[in-house]
Design a protein around this motif. Structure first.
Motif, PDB file in Angstrom:
ATOM      1  N   SER A  52       0.854  -1.169   0.000  1.00  0.00           N
ATOM      2  CA  SER A  52       0.000   0.000   0.000  1.00  0.00           C
ATOM      3  C   SER A  52       0.899   1.230   0.000  1.00  0.00           C
ATOM      4  CB  SER A  52      -0.886   0.002   1.242  1.00  0.00           C
ATOM      5  OG  SER A  52      -1.615   1.213   1.325  1.00  0.00           O
ATOM      6  N   ALA A  53       0.470   2.305  -0.648  1.00  0.00           N
ATOM      7  CA  ALA A  53       1.283   3.525  -0.722  1.00  0.00           C
ATOM      8  C   ALA A  53       1.634   4.067   0.661  1.00  0.00           C
ATOM      9  CB  ALA A  53       0.552   4.586  -1.532  1.00  0.00           C
ATOM     10  N   SER A  54       0.794   3.826   1.642  1.00  0.00           N
ATOM     11  CA  SER A  54       1.081   4.323   2.987  1.00  0.00           C
ATOM     12  C   SER A  54       2.199   3.533   3.677  1.00  0.00           C
ATOM     13  CB  SER A  54      -0.186   4.305   3.843  1.00  0.00           C
ATOM     14  OG  SER A  54      -0.665   2.979   3.984  1.00  0.00           O
ATOM     15  N   ASP A  55       2.547   2.357   3.153  1.00  0.00           N
ATOM     16  CA  ASP A  55       3.574   1.518   3.779  1.00  0.00           C
ATOM     17  C   ASP A  55       4.933   2.197   3.864  1.00  0.00           C
ATOM     18  OD1 ASP A  55       1.643  -0.439   3.970  1.00  0.00           O
ATOM     19  OD2 ASP A  55       2.466  -1.674   2.342  1.00  0.00           O
ATOM     20  N   ASN A  56       5.285   3.021   2.874  1.00  0.00           N
ATOM     21  CA  ASN A  56       6.612   3.631   2.823  1.00  0.00           C
ATOM     22  C   ASN A  56       6.598   5.110   3.189  1.00  0.00           C
ATOM     23  OD1 ASN A  56       6.639   1.212   0.900  1.00  0.00           O
ATOM     24  ND2 ASN A  56       8.793   1.637   1.241  1.00  0.00           N
ATOM     25  N   PHE A  57       5.469   5.628   3.584  1.00  0.00           N
ATOM     26  CA  PHE A  57       5.333   7.034   3.959  1.00  0.00           C
ATOM     27  C   PHE A  57       5.634   7.188   5.442  1.00  0.00           C
ATOM     28  CE2 PHE A  57       2.580  10.604   5.380  1.00  0.00           C
ATOM     29  CZ  PHE A  57       3.189  11.612   4.664  1.00  0.00           C
ATOM     30  N   ASP A  58       6.573   8.084   5.769  1.00  0.00           N
ATOM     31  CA  ASP A  58       6.974   8.296   7.159  1.00  0.00           C
ATOM     32  C   ASP A  58       6.400   9.559   7.787  1.00  0.00           C
ATOM     33  OD1 ASP A  58       8.448   5.951   7.145  1.00  0.00           O
ATOM     34  OD2 ASP A  58      10.285   6.966   6.535  1.00  0.00           O
ATOM     35  N   GLY A  59       5.737  10.390   7.005  1.00  0.00           N
ATOM     36  CA  GLY A  59       5.139  11.600   7.560  1.00  0.00           C
ATOM     37  C   GLY A  59       5.574  12.841   6.814  1.00  0.00           C
ATOM     38  N   LYS A  71      -3.750  11.360   3.572  1.00  0.00           N
ATOM     39  CA  LYS A  71      -4.782  11.604   2.556  1.00  0.00           C
ATOM     40  C   LYS A  71      -4.528  12.896   1.787  1.00  0.00           C
ATOM     41  CE  LYS A  71      -8.128  13.788   5.668  1.00  0.00           C
ATOM     42  NZ  LYS A  71      -7.935  15.137   5.202  1.00  0.00           N
ATOM     43  N   ASP A  72      -3.703  13.801   2.324  1.00  0.00           N
ATOM     44  CA  ASP A  72      -3.396  15.059   1.661  1.00  0.00           C
ATOM     45  C   ASP A  72      -2.132  14.981   0.802  1.00  0.00           C
ATOM     46  OD1 ASP A  72      -5.612  16.322   2.839  1.00  0.00           O
ATOM     47  OD2 ASP A  72      -4.460  16.737   4.658  1.00  0.00           O
ATOM     48  N   VAL A  73      -1.500  13.822   0.783  1.00  0.00           N
ATOM     49  CA  VAL A  73      -0.266  13.620   0.038  1.00  0.00           C
ATOM     50  C   VAL A  73      -0.589  13.048  -1.339  1.00  0.00           C
ATOM     51  CG1 VAL A  73       1.909  12.304   0.002  1.00  0.00           C
ATOM     52  CG2 VAL A  73       1.066  13.280   2.145  1.00  0.00           C
ATOM     53  N   GLN A  88       9.725   2.824  -8.283  1.00  0.00           N
ATOM     54  CA  GLN A  88       9.900   4.167  -7.725  1.00  0.00           C
ATOM     55  C   GLN A  88       8.531   4.732  -7.362  1.00  0.00           C
ATOM     56  OE1 GLN A  88      13.149   5.725  -7.524  1.00  0.00           O
ATOM     57  NE2 GLN A  88      13.645   3.585  -7.921  1.00  0.00           N
ATOM     58  N   VAL A  89       8.423   5.251  -6.160  1.00  0.00           N
ATOM     59  CA  VAL A  89       7.188   5.875  -5.688  1.00  0.00           C
ATOM     60  C   VAL A  89       7.557   7.248  -5.138  1.00  0.00           C
ATOM     61  CG1 VAL A  89       5.255   5.701  -4.070  1.00  0.00           C
ATOM     62  CG2 VAL A  89       6.212   3.623  -5.091  1.00  0.00           C
ATOM     63  N   THR A  90       6.836   8.278  -5.581  1.00  0.00           N
ATOM     64  CA  THR A  90       7.107   9.637  -5.116  1.00  0.00           C
ATOM     65  C   THR A  90       5.922  10.156  -4.321  1.00  0.00           C
ATOM     66  OG1 THR A  90       8.519  10.083  -7.022  1.00  0.00           O
ATOM     67  CG2 THR A  90       7.672  11.995  -5.833  1.00  0.00           C
ATOM     68  N   TYR A  91       6.214  10.667  -3.136  1.00  0.00           N
ATOM     69  CA  TYR A  91       5.238  11.295  -2.265  1.00  0.00           C
ATOM     70  C   TYR A  91       5.469  12.803  -2.357  1.00  0.00           C
ATOM     71  CZ  TYR A  91       5.081   6.600  -0.338  1.00  0.00           C
ATOM     72  OH  TYR A  91       4.962   5.242  -0.186  1.00  0.00           O
ATOM     73  N   SER A  92       4.418  13.587  -2.551  1.00  0.00           N
ATOM     74  CA  SER A  92       4.594  15.034  -2.592  1.00  0.00           C
ATOM     75  C   SER A  92       3.429  15.725  -1.897  1.00  0.00           C
ATOM     76  CB  SER A  92       4.749  15.538  -4.027  1.00  0.00           C
ATOM     77  OG  SER A  92       3.623  15.218  -4.795  1.00  0.00           O
ATOM     78  N   TYR A  93       3.737  16.895  -1.385  1.00  0.00           N
ATOM     79  CA  TYR A  93       2.739  17.706  -0.679  1.00  0.00           C
ATOM     80  C   TYR A  93       3.020  19.176  -0.988  1.00  0.00           C
ATOM     81  CZ  TYR A  93       0.214  20.033   3.081  1.00  0.00           C
ATOM     82  OH  TYR A  93      -0.625  20.857   3.779  1.00  0.00           O
ATOM     83  N   THR A  94       1.970  19.919  -1.292  1.00  0.00           N
ATOM     84  CA  THR A  94       2.080  21.347  -1.539  1.00  0.00           C
ATOM     85  C   THR A  94       1.319  22.080  -0.442  1.00  0.00           C
ATOM     86  OG1 THR A  94       2.213  20.972  -3.920  1.00  0.00           O
ATOM     87  CG2 THR A  94       1.649  23.203  -3.204  1.00  0.00           C
TER      88      THR A  94
END
Length: 111
Positions: A52-59, A71-73, A88-94
């Motif tokens: 799941s995409a949330s598996d590698n997200f640290d905050g 949910k905002d990423v 490759q998975v990219t997480y981004s936030y504006t």
């Protein structure tokens, strides 16, 4: 206000009789604290493997340094846990001011 710093702004007014009034204020522009973090990982390929995409997200944090919700990423890239390979998975936030932070991680799927 795209560069952090202190800026002096003077407001002036002259009335119909030539009387002048002015006031100088300081506008403090601070740097955004926007951030996103994630980590690489390795999973074993198989028909029951899941990712799941949330598996590698640290905050991450918004402009003020407050934690953001996953949910905002925005997530780009996907992982097929049934097929070996590097994904490759990219997480981004504006943030609310248009500042963007991103982090690209690699998910290694091994046979």
């Amino acid at each position: 206000p795209q560069v952090a710093g202190d800026y002096q702004v003077t407001y002036s007014y002259t009335d119909a009789y030539g009387n002048t009034a002015s006031k100088t204020v300081t506008v403090h522009v601070v740097a955004s604290q926007v951030s996103v973090d994630g980590h690489d990982s390795t999973i074993i390929a198989g028909p029951n493997s899941k990712w799941s995409a949330s598996d590698n997200f640290d905050g991450g944090t918004d402009a003020d340094g407050n934690p953001i919700d996953f949910k905002d990423v925005t997530v780009s890239g996907t992982v097929n846990p049934q097929v070996a390979g590097d994904y490759q998975v990219t997480y981004s936030y504006t943030d609310a001011y248009g500042n963007t932070a991103s982090k690209t991680v690699t998910v290694h799927v091994v046979a």
